[in-house]
Write a protein that holds these residues in place. Structure first.
Motif, PDB file in Angstrom:
ATOM      1  N   UNK A 186      -3.913  15.025   5.471  1.00  0.00           N
ATOM      2  CA  UNK A 186      -3.675  14.249   4.251  1.00  0.00           C
ATOM      3  C   UNK A 186      -4.849  13.336   3.933  1.00  0.00           C
ATOM      4  N   UNK A 187      -5.398  12.717   4.973  1.00  0.00           N
ATOM      5  CA  UNK A 187      -6.584  11.877   4.755  1.00  0.00           C
ATOM      6  C   UNK A 187      -7.707  12.696   4.131  1.00  0.00           C
ATOM      7  N   UNK A 188      -7.948  13.876   4.713  1.00  0.00           N
ATOM      8  CA  UNK A 188      -9.047  14.699   4.221  1.00  0.00           C
ATOM      9  C   UNK A 188      -8.845  15.031   2.748  1.00  0.00           C
ATOM     10  N   UNK A 189      -7.606  15.275   2.368  1.00  0.00           N
ATOM     11  CA  UNK A 189      -7.343  15.597   0.970  1.00  0.00           C
ATOM     12  C   UNK A 189      -7.588  14.385   0.081  1.00  0.00           C
ATOM     13  N   UNK A 190      -7.068  13.246   0.521  1.00  0.00           N
ATOM     14  CA  UNK A 190      -7.229  12.042  -0.291  1.00  0.00           C
ATOM     15  C   UNK A 190      -8.702  11.694  -0.478  1.00  0.00           C
ATOM     16  N   UNK A 191      -9.466  11.908   0.586  1.00  0.00           N
ATOM     17  CA  UNK A 191     -10.874  11.498   0.533  1.00  0.00           C
ATOM     18  C   UNK A 191     -11.781  12.639   0.106  1.00  0.00           C
TER      19      UNK A 191
ATOM     20  N   UNK B  11      -8.492  10.639 -11.377  1.00  0.00           N
ATOM     21  CA  UNK B  11      -8.232   9.721 -10.262  1.00  0.00           C
ATOM     22  C   UNK B  11      -6.750   9.594  -9.917  1.00  0.00           C
ATOM     23  N   UNK B  12      -5.955  10.568 -10.301  1.00  0.00           N
ATOM     24  CA  UNK B  12      -4.538  10.523  -9.936  1.00  0.00           C
ATOM     25  C   UNK B  12      -4.368  10.486  -8.424  1.00  0.00           C
ATOM     26  N   UNK B  13      -3.270   9.833  -8.020  1.00  0.00           N
ATOM     27  CA  UNK B  13      -3.024   9.624  -6.582  1.00  0.00           C
ATOM     28  C   UNK B  13      -2.959  10.952  -5.831  1.00  0.00           C
ATOM     29  N   UNK B  14      -2.386  11.964  -6.458  1.00  0.00           N
ATOM     30  CA  UNK B  14      -2.220  13.252  -5.799  1.00  0.00           C
ATOM     31  C   UNK B  14      -3.086  14.330  -6.445  1.00  0.00           C
ATOM     32  N   UNK B  15      -4.131  13.909  -7.085  1.00  0.00           N
ATOM     33  CA  UNK B  15      -5.029  14.850  -7.734  1.00  0.00           C
ATOM     34  C   UNK B  15      -5.764  15.681  -6.681  1.00  0.00           C
ATOM     35  N   UNK B  16      -6.461  15.001  -5.785  1.00  0.00           N
ATOM     36  CA  UNK B  16      -7.068  15.637  -4.610  1.00  0.00           C
ATOM     37  C   UNK B  16      -8.065  16.749  -4.938  1.00  0.00           C
ATOM     38  N   UNK B  17      -8.556  16.798  -6.157  1.00  0.00           N
ATOM     39  CA  UNK B  17      -9.557  17.815  -6.450  1.00  0.00           C
ATOM     40  C   UNK B  17     -10.812  17.198  -7.058  1.00  0.00           C
TER      41      UNK B  17
ATOM     42  N   UNK C  91       0.821  -1.210   0.000  1.00  0.00           N
ATOM     43  CA  UNK C  91       0.000   0.000   0.000  1.00  0.00           C
ATOM     44  C   UNK C  91       0.855   1.261   0.000  1.00  0.00           C
ATOM     45  N   UNK C  92       1.850   1.306  -0.849  1.00  0.00           N
ATOM     46  CA  UNK C  92       2.714   2.469  -0.911  1.00  0.00           C
ATOM     47  C   UNK C  92       2.026   3.595  -1.663  1.00  0.00           C
ATOM     48  N   UNK C  93       2.139   4.793  -1.129  1.00  0.00           N
ATOM     49  CA  UNK C  93       1.518   5.943  -1.796  1.00  0.00           C
ATOM     50  C   UNK C  93       2.330   6.401  -2.995  1.00  0.00           C
ATOM     51  N   UNK C  94       3.553   5.916  -3.078  1.00  0.00           N
ATOM     52  CA  UNK C  94       4.387   6.324  -4.194  1.00  0.00           C
ATOM     53  C   UNK C  94       4.544   5.206  -5.214  1.00  0.00           C
ATOM     54  N   UNK C  95       3.727   4.158  -5.104  1.00  0.00           N
ATOM     55  CA  UNK C  95       3.845   3.039  -6.042  1.00  0.00           C
ATOM     56  C   UNK C  95       3.731   3.533  -7.482  1.00  0.00           C
ATOM     57  N   UNK C  96       2.931   4.572  -7.672  1.00  0.00           N
ATOM     58  CA  UNK C  96       2.703   5.019  -9.050  1.00  0.00           C
ATOM     59  C   UNK C  96       3.961   5.593  -9.703  1.00  0.00           C
ATOM     60  N   UNK C  97       4.966   5.941  -8.874  1.00  0.00           N
ATOM     61  CA  UNK C  97       6.216   6.430  -9.456  1.00  0.00           C
ATOM     62  C   UNK C  97       6.921   5.326 -10.240  1.00  0.00           C
ATOM     63  N   UNK C  98       6.555   4.063  -9.959  1.00  0.00           N
ATOM     64  CA  UNK C  98       7.189   2.951 -10.661  1.00  0.00           C
ATOM     65  C   UNK C  98       6.395   2.528 -11.888  1.00  0.00           C
TER      66      UNK C  98
END
Lengths: 631, 417, 305
Positions: free
Chosen positions: A500-505, A532-538, A126-133
């Motif tokens: 961070x949770x609030x942003x993600x959700x 749906x990008x991991x760091x989209x948050x909008x 469950x890495x938040x940076x998995x998408x970098x790979x």
């Protein structure tokens, strides 16, 4: 009666003795170099972290194939002493240096990297940076688990791990070919759940049925329980050719891939250590095995992380600090007090009003040299909720923002107002700007959206993480919107974790955010906002935008690629799911005796390059690299 | 119960009441001799009056930004300045707008009623949209009302405060006192903020204490009066509640309730963070009160005059109301003067954590916290810490000394010396 | 005596159980549930995680499961400090908080008791007024103001103490004094009232009538009686100070438990919060028990039952 009183006094004395014990029992000898590392590090596991404080520690104790150079942060040889890139830019072959060692003496091998990259993209991590790979062939499909599988795929079925083993040991793997996925409706009428899926896998010519379930769960006759079903990892573009050669294949030629590899998620971890101690025990100082310039020797929560020079590091001759303390002090005033009283050598973020005063001081200070940084401060707008689902409202909010006032009042180190997401100084790239402060136009747009003079506009809330400066900015923004648009806003603060949770959700309407470029390419900013990008948050999603980002990734020609990215940013600024506010400058205060500390765009300062010059005193006029003018 | 008995019970009352009065008079005499306590009392009355009439005073609005005057130190000249831009016409205009909006709101409500009455199964969407419309409209109603004041730089005001602001404008016009206590980060007038902060801080202290009083006295009096196993159980419950770390509970509850979705829901009911604070703090500070009151009630229960009332067959409620409660007054007053400071400090503590009152509202705790943040070894903006701390300190000192004085005055045993 | 201890033990278990239940329900009542932080997972993995934590089971099963864990002494992993168990967090923080607390309380008791005694003996005098005013600072100003001002004073203006941190005795003094000042005021008040009360008792008056000096009477005869309310205040205060020196720990960057307490609540670190709440309850209960025991020491008339 006096005797009784004596008992009390005895208790009292005992208490004081306990104090002495607690104080002196926790003493540590002083360190050579001490710095303020802001908040307590959430973890030292390279796969789990996302923040800057964690990054400082992990970069010191782990080293990837390449490592960031101290002066400009570009990739330089790390564990890999050299590499070849194929002509199409899609295949990298890394040759590991023979003298790279783990802190326990084991050699660092290509298999360690294979293990670590697999772990990074394992859904269980469950890495938040998995998408970098995900640039790596098939890495995305692997990390998405069973939902990304289609019949015919080679798969690996991970059985449930045996009881009593550390939780880092994987279950037994069965390799096979996916025949089909049956959807079993369970006894309770629920919506389709992945736990009700049965994977039919062909193995040695036999069909076997697997379902994700714990050993204690009931499953139908003939179905076997497993932990997860993934794409066969051999399909992923990472391969250890031999102990010292690693091959990585990419989907597209990715010009910044090397810089990305220098980033901490790609640090190797020691398999033996993980599998012996389990999670989280492997990260304890007494257990952890690392390969970086420093070893982790002690950790006291909310106090400090102590690092010591590693005797097994290949480049140990050039590491000159012996003991380093990273203090977890998240109160900015306390951090400044510690610096001012000489107890720390580097403070990352002094309070804004202090900076403002210090920059005015005459003669100019010799320990403060703000320089542009690859970081943008922006406001997220939740595009899934009214009234921000209306583009005109978002644009109006942006137009009503007086960024000059913000940088003048709330920030203290000469930050520049931002009209684009991508900061300046990206090579070959022209920033795409949104419109500057224009209250007239803002009011007009808001009226068009159905809120003339802010009438009928619901109260909106600005979310920020607890910090004086963020609060000051939010307060100014609140006032500006009230003044220019007649709308009311309120403020809400949260601690970093829940923020961070609030942003993600998407549990906010307007929120602050800042993004440090992970590598020197506009893509690090722009690919965040794909649907749906991991760091989209909008909640922003735009098919045209997604296409542009994907096209840019495929484009080998630098200039054309930049043009595509420019049109992506143009689109972003026109849709305005985010409002850029300002570009950061680095705000480090570094004691003159500290050498090997450079101003750079990512504000990353590898500890292995830092050293202390005992001949420099606090009054030296232009003492070190940090104070040199920045081009 | 016969009429006869009741009348005899009420006959008993005047004597008791007379005793109460004489006790009070006695205490008052003793209190007057205590100079510290009297000075405190006077100070508190003055502070209370100033806080209440703040909108009438010639002060700059508390939430008016002058960002070009950031951190301006205190200065006496000009003593008066034109810093008060208030649009009285807008207030007039908002009246007509309001009646219009009210009418629209009424229409909407009718439509909602209609939808409800018809209660079609697929009308839930319509129901929801019209509920949102109503919420928006009533929101707009208060917006129209508050807008002229907001634009001038006031927080949302109640009816009396609005009237005072208007009166002040007609009397004094745009003139207000200069920044004799300096300005803060956004160039807001510190003096004015201290005065406006007083309103919130004092109200927070009083209301939260009263809530705790209400719960505590009721609970304690009941437990003490009923006695027996009921008392036992009630007091065990208090014991258990005592052992829950209340700092944690308050922070937890406030964090949870200020989550986005929950907050929106609460606000539709008109509950904001301050209200939550009143309730939560009140609900926690009642424990001590309950214990104290219970102890007092148990000792009172056996006093001759209560036994006499019971002997003549007075109703339970009557005994509690007329015989026991008045005699609790002394304990309660002392407790009050000592709890209000604690609540105010607790509010300051929450401000420190960023969970205190929300801007544009101000409280002393918030101001003190803002002040502490800018005393650094590099530069000390002393006016930001001195004035709010002085206001808070004087008030709390006065409350403490008054509390001590009251305790001395009301405790005949100590007085006998 | 044994019956007294047994009864208290039963009470402790009962209290812990109630506190656990209340906390458990409070945390489950939160929308999103305790593991909402673990988003970002593909749906099937998220389901797996939920399943592993038994969040898809009925609430009573979850309750039993968690109760079982806690009974076996396992509070689980902290949900924000990924590398630590709750037990480790407590083991690291508690001694530090305890050291700070004990030192602060010693200071508070010394200042508070002397202020209380003097002001009771010389009631209404200048000394009474001055000492009580000094002792009252702690409850007349927010602790962060006191701490901030004393840092300016004793770190920068008169540099005698270090600015912050933990590890030497000198680093301990300033935070302990700031923390103690909060309690000194209360102790002074209680001691003063207690002294006044005790001085009016018959046995003290008798002693006085025998011609003993005022001070001797006060210290030898009145003080032990006056100590009782002070001790009963100290019990809960110790528990509070061990866990609740939040502001001081933050300003002086002391790695104790207080700031964890706040962070656990603010960041919804449920496992850590549960551990700390139960620890607090345990401490408070133990302290109250010790207070009752010390009654027996201070006052021979008290019989423990």
């Amino acid at each position: 009666m006096l005797g009784r009183t004596w008992i009390l006094f005895a208790m009292f004395a005992g208490g004081l003795a306990a104090v002495g014990w607690a104080v002196y029992g926790s003493r540590l000898p002083p360190a050579d170099f001490t710095f303020i590392n802001e908040t307590e590090v959430a973890s030292v596991d390279p796969a789990l972290i996302t923040g800057q404080p964690e990054g400082r520690i992990v970069h010191a104790i782990f080293e990837g194939l390449v490592r960031p150079r101290a002066d400009n942060n570009r990739a330089e040889p790390g564990v890999a002493e050299k590499w070849e890139i194929s002509d199409d830019g899609r295949t990298y072959i890394f040759h590991l240096r023979p003298d790279a060692r783990w802190s326990n003496g084991d050699p660092v091998t290509a298999h360690d990297f294979l293990y670590s990259i697999r772990r990074l993209i394992d859904p269980q991590t469950a890495s938040r940076y998995a998408y970098q790979a995900w640039y790596i062939v098939n890495a995305k499909r692997y990390s998405l688990g069973g939902s990304a599988l289609t019949p015919g795929d080679p798969v690996e079925v991970e059985l449930n791990p045996l009881d009593g083993l550390p939780n880092t040991v994987r279950g037994k793997l069965l390799l096979g070919k996916l025949v089909r996925i049956d959807s079993r409706t369970s006894s309770q009428e629920k919506s389709e759940s992945s736990r009700d899926r049965v994977y039919v896998v062909e193995r040695d010519g036999k069909e076997r049925h697997f379902q994700i379930a714990e050993e204690s769960d009931n499953v139908a006759q003939g179905v076997e329980r497993c932990r997860q079903v993934l794409l066969d990892f051999r399909e992923v573009g990472v391969r250890a050719i031999d102990n010292r050669t690693l091959e990585i294949r990419l989907d597209e030629p990715t010009p910044y891939f090397l810089d990305l590899l220098a980033f901490y998620p790609f640090s190797p971890v020691h398999r033996g250590c993980l599998e012996k101690h389990g999670k989280p025990a492997w990260t304890r100082p007494e257990n952890i095995v690392t390969n970086g310039a420093f070893r982790l020797v002690a950790r006291r929560i909310r106090d400090r992380v102590r690092l010591q020079r590693s005797e097994n590091y290949w480049d140990r001759a050039n590491v000159r600090l012996n003991v380093v303390d990273a203090l977890s002090v998240d109160n900015r005033s306390t951090a400044l007090n510690l610096y001012m009283t000489g107890m720390v050598d580097w403070v990352t973020v002094p309070p804004a009003e202090v900076l403002r005063e210090l920059l005015k001081s005459e003669p100019p200070r010799n320990d403060l040299n703000p320089a542009p940084q690859l970081t943008t401060y922006y406001y997220l707008l939740n595009t899934t909720r009214p009234p921000l689902d209306d583009k005109r409202v978002r644009l109006a909010l942006g137009l009503a923002l007086d960024r000059e006032e913000i940088t003048r009042v709330a920030t203290g180190a000469g930050e520049k107002p931002a009209l684009s997401l991508v900061p300046p100084s990206m090579p070959n790239y022209e920033q795409q700007k949104c419109q500057p402060f224009n209250p007239e136009a803002a009011r007009k747009l808001l009226a068009e959206a159905g809120y003339p003079d802010g009438r009928g506009f619901p109260k909106i809330e600005i979310l920020y993480n607890t910090d004086q400066q963020h609060q000051a900015i939010a307060e100014l923004v609140r006032k500006q919107w009230q003044r220019e648009l007649g709308i009311t806003a309120s403020l809400r603060n949260e601690e970093w974790g829940s923020f961070q949770d609030s942003q993600q959700q998407l549990k906010f309407l307007v929120a602050r955010r800042a993004w440090v470029g992970d590598y020197l390419d506009p893509n690090t900013y722009l690919d965040m906002f794909v649907t749906d990008g991991e760091n989209n948050c909008t909640g922003f999603g735009n098919a045209a935008y997604d296409t542009l980002i994907a096209d840019a990734a495929k484009e080998p020609d630098v200039e054309k690629r930049m043009k595509i990215l420019e049109s992506a940013e143009r689109l972003l600024m026109d849709e305005m799911p985010i409002i850029p506010v300002y570009f950061y400058v680095s705000r480090n205060m570094v004691r003159p005796k500290v050498r090997g500390f450079y101003n750079n765009l990512q504000d990353t300062h590898p500890l292995n390059a830092i050293w202390i010059d005992p001949n420099v005193d606090d009054k030296a006029p232009r003492p070190n690299e940090y104070m040199e003018p920045v081009q | 119960m016969t009429i006869n008995n009741a009348s005899s019970a009420s006959e008993r009352l005047p004597a008791n009441a007379a005793k109460g009065v004489s006790l009070g008079k006695d205490a008052w005499r003793r209190l007057r001799r205590n100079r510290m306590a009297m000075a405190s009392l006077v100070a508190l009355i003055i502070i209370g009056l100033l806080a209440f009439f703040t909108p009438l005073l010639p002060l700059a609005p508390p939430d008016k930004h002058h960002t070009n005057l950031q951190y301006e130190p205190p200065k006496l000249f000009p003593l008066f300045a034109k810093s008060f831009e208030f649009d009285l016409d807008a207030v007039q205009a908002s009246r007509s707008k309001r009646s219009e909006t009210r009418r629209e709101l009424a229409e909407l409500e009718q439509r909602l009623e209609q939808i409800r009455r018809e209660a079609e199964p697929n009308s839930s969407l319509a129901l929801e949209t019209s509920t949102t419309a109503i919420r928006r409209m009533s929101n707009e109603l208060s917006n129209i009302l508050q807008r002229p004041y907001r634009n001038a730089g006031f927080p949302d005001l109640g009816a009396i405060s609005r009237w005072m602001v208007r009166t002040r404008y007609t009397l004094l016009g745009e003139w207000s006192l200069g920044s004799i206590a300096g300005r803060d980060e956004f160039g807001r007038d510190v003096l004015s903020r201290v005065f406006w902060g007083a309103r919130i801080s004092i109200i927070v202290g009083i209301v939260a204490t009263l809530v705790s009083l209400l719960i505590g006295v009721t609970y304690g009096a009941l437990a003490g009066y009923i006695g027996g196993w009921v008392d036992d159980v009630m007091m065990r419950i208090v014991d258990i509640l005592y052992s829950i770390p209340f700092i944690f509970v308050v922070i937890f509850i406030i964090t949870i309730l200020s989550q986005d979705d929950i907050k929106a829901w609460l606000e539709s009911w008109g509950i904001d963070r301050i209200t939550i604070f009143y309730l939560v703090v009140g609900a926690i500070y009642w424990l001590t009160m309950a214990r104290v009151v219970r102890g007092q009630v148990i000792s009172l229960r056996n006093e001759p005059f209560v036994e006499a009332a019971r002997a003549v067959g007075a109703r339970q409620s009557r005994i509690i109301l007329h015989h026991i409660l008045p005699n609790l007054l002394s304990v309660v007053i002392v407790y009050l003067t000592l709890t209000i400071p604690r609540v105010m400090l607790f509010e300051a503590f929450l401000s420190f954590l960023g969970l205190g009152v929300e801007p544009p509202n101000v409280s002393w705790g918030l101001l003190a916290n803002e002040g502490v943040k800018v005393i650094t070894p590099v530069k000390v903006y002393w006016w930001l810490i001195v004035f709010p701390s002085a206001a808070l300190g004087i008030t709390l000192y006065a409350l403490n000394f008054l509390g001590d004085g009251l305790r001395d005055a009301l405790d005949p045993k100590l007085a006998a010396r | 005596m044994i019956w007294f201890i047994v009864r208290r033990l039963i009470g402790l278990v009962l209290t812990l159980w109630v506190v656990f239940t209340v906390s458990f329900l409070l945390m489950r009542a939160v929308p999103g549930g305790p593991y909402s932080g673990e988003r970002n997972l593909p749906p099937e993995i998220e389901e797996n995680v939920k399943h592993r934590y038994r969040l898809d089971r009925p609430i009573y099963e979850q309750y039993g499961f968690e109760l079982g864990n806690i009974l076996s002494g396992d509070f689980g992993q902290s949900m924000r400090l990924y590398d630590f168990d709750v037990n480790q967090v407590i083991a690291q923080g508690l001694p530090i908080s305890a050291a700070l607390g004990i030192f602060a309380l010693s200071f508070a008791v010394t200042l508070g008791l002397s202020a209380g005694i003097v002001s009771a003996l010389y009631r209404g005098s200048l000394a009474d007024w001055a000492l009580m005013s000094l002792a009252t600072i702690g409850i007349a100003l927010p602790s962060f103001v006191i701490a901030g001002l004393s840092i300016m004073l004793f770190v920068f203006l008169i540099p005698v103490f270090p600015a912050a941190g933990w590890g030497t005795f000198r680093q301990l003094v300033l935070p302990a004094v700031c923390l103690g000042s909060l309690y000194a005021a209360e102790i002074a008040r209680i001691a003063r009232t207690g002294m006044l009360d005790a001085m009016s008792q018959d046995y003290v008056r008798t002693a006085r009538a025998k011609g003993l000096s005022k001070l001797a009477v006060a210290l030898r005869h009145a003080l032990p009686g006056a100590m009782m309310p002070v001790v009963s205040f100290l019990g809960p205060a110790v528990a509070g100070i061990l866990t609740g020196s939040v502001v001081i720990e933050r300003i002086f960057a002391i790695p104790g438990l207080g700031w964890h307490f706040v962070q656990a609540a603010l960041q919804r670190d449920y496992t850590l919060a549960m551990g700390l709440v139960l620890l607090y309850t345990l401490l408070l209960y133990t302290m109250n028990f010790l207070v009752d025991l010390s009654y027996g020491i201070l006052d021979p008339r008290v019989e423990l039952k």
